[in-house]
Design a protein around this motif. Structure first.
Motif, short mmCIF file in Angstrom:
data_model
loop_
_atom_site.label_atom_id
_atom_site.label_comp_id
_atom_site.label_asym_id
_atom_site.label_seq_id
_atom_site.Cartn_x
_atom_site.Cartn_y
_atom_site.Cartn_z
N ASP A 68 0.74 -1.29 0.13
CA ASP A 68 -0.04 -0.06 -0.19
C ASP A 68 0.72 1.04 -0.06
O ASP A 68 1.39 1.35 0.98
N PRO A 69 0.95 2.08 -1.07
CA PRO A 69 1.80 3.15 -1.24
C PRO A 69 1.13 4.33 -0.17
O PRO A 69 2.18 5.32 0.04
N GLU A 70 -0.05 4.23 0.37
CA GLU A 70 -0.27 5.27 1.20
C GLU A 70 0.13 4.89 2.76
O GLU A 70 0.17 5.76 3.55
N LYS A 71 0.45 3.97 2.94
CA LYS A 71 1.14 3.45 4.46
C LYS A 71 2.57 3.99 4.40
O LYS A 71 3.30 3.55 3.54
N LYS A 72 2.99 4.44 5.63
CA LYS A 72 4.29 4.66 5.80
C LYS A 72 4.84 3.87 6.77
O LYS A 72 4.39 3.58 7.89
N LYS A 73 6.26 3.40 6.61
CA LYS A 73 6.97 2.72 7.52
C LYS A 73 8.25 3.20 7.82
O LYS A 73 9.03 3.60 7.03
N GLN A 74 8.64 3.01 9.23
CA GLN A 74 10.01 3.86 9.46
C GLN A 74 10.86 2.84 9.29
O GLN A 74 10.91 1.65 9.95
N ARG A 75 11.86 2.92 8.46
CA ARG A 75 12.96 2.02 8.05
C ARG A 75 14.08 2.02 9.05
O ARG A 75 14.68 3.34 9.14
N ILE A 76 14.58 1.15 9.42
CA ILE A 76 15.95 1.06 10.23
C ILE A 76 17.15 0.71 9.48
O ILE A 76 17.18 -0.38 8.79
N ILE A 77 17.96 1.91 9.21
CA ILE A 77 18.93 1.71 8.46
C ILE A 77 20.29 1.17 9.54
O ILE A 77 20.69 2.10 10.25
#
Length: 321
Positions: A262-271
């Protein structure tokens, strides 16, 4: 659920950097003090970055490598204490599906001969029954009888992997090590092969050790999941528990890297910053501490032990000491 195989403190070290006199000067610790169990009828997923020791561990289990130390107890028998000829008798009970579906097949043999070979070598059937068994196995993996006389180069990647699966099934194994069986295939074909493996597991009552790079692949087929980093297991949990409540920072980083449809959902990426330490000279404390976003002073000094935090959920991290 009863235990089919129990791995206890298993290690595999390779000698590297020979000096002028041919003597080894250092050890590469590919697998280092790994312990876990595989239950009958389950699919145990094993994930981690390239070079973390997943494939080496799988090859030890199917007797392609001898362990440096540790135990492998299969149906009550410690395979590491058996003589070579005794251990070979267990080989047909543990088969492997390899990552490269082309390199793992003999290009000079027809598909029918490739599948028949383990049946003939192990003398599982009379000669007049082998062809019937080959036809049955081809049908099981979605290939036609007339394709038995073709050679591996005449098949697509997905079809070749189906041949590899049929070959593994030929000796009626109790445990199959699936070494990244879909990583070399197109995304559209990956789902087909995963569904096939799931169907065969139910039909034949198989047990899998399913090795993969990412948690998004093992999610669809595994019952429990182990996360491996630089030769060690850092977390083991039932699938639902691991995805809902990842405890180890490395597991959390792997889960954050899974794409969202889903492009509308955002997810915090752990780098994760920094490079993976060398398995020849791993850190004295936690092997993940140089890249960990929750690092503490104790992490550099003492290696954490794998502990059971909740029923069936194990983690090796000082955050839970």
């Amino acid at each position: 659920m009863s235990v089919l195989m129990e791995i206890q403190n298993l290690s595999k070290h390779f000698s590297v950097e020979s000096n002028f006199f041919g003597k080894s000067s250092s050890l590469l610790k590919a697998v280092d003090d790994v312990s876990f169990t595989i239950h009958k009828g389950e699919a145990f997923g094993l994930v981690g970055e390239s070079g973390c020791g997943k494939t080496t561990l799988g090859k030890i289990i199917v007797n392609l490598y001898s362990p440096t130390k540790g135990s492998m107890i299969f149906e009550g028998k410690d395979l590491t204490k058996l003589k070579e000829n005794q251990r070979r008798a267990y080989c047909k009970d543990m088969q492997m599906i390899f990552q490269d579906p082309y390199a793992s097949l003999n290009p000079r043999m027809t598909v029918g001969d490739i599948i028949a070979e383990p049946i003939v070598i192990n003398k599982l059937l009379p000669a007049n029954k082998v062809e019937e068994r080959v036809t049955y196995l081809l049908n099981c993996v979605g290939l036609a009888q007339h394709q038995r006389n073709r050679y591996p180069h005449e098949f697509s990647g997905g079809q070749r992997q189906r041949v590899g699966i049929a070959r593994a099934l030929a000796v009626e194994p109790k445990l199959i090590v699936c070494d990244e069986p879909v990583s070399a295939l197109d995304v559209s074909i990956q789902a087909q092969v995963l569904n096939l493996l799931a169907d065969l597991k139910d039909e034949f009552g198989l047990t899998y050790l399913f090795i993969a790079h990412g948690l998004n692949v093992v999610k669809h087929i595994s019952d429990r999941v182990g996360v491996m980093y630089l030769g060690k297991l850092v977390e083991i949990a039932p699938k639902k528990e691991l995805y809902a409540n990842p405890l180890h920072p490395y597991t959390q980083a792997l889960l954050s890297a899974i794409p969202i449809i889903d492009p509308e959902k955002k997810k915090q990426r752990i780098i994760l910053e920094g490079d993976v330490p060398s398995p020849i000279n791993p850190p004295a404390g936690c092997r993940f501490c140089s890249r960990c976003f929750k690092e503490m002073p104790v992490c550099k000094e003492t290696a954490p032990e794998l502990k059971e935090i909740s029923p069936g959920h194990w983690v090796a991290c000082h955050l839970f000491d």
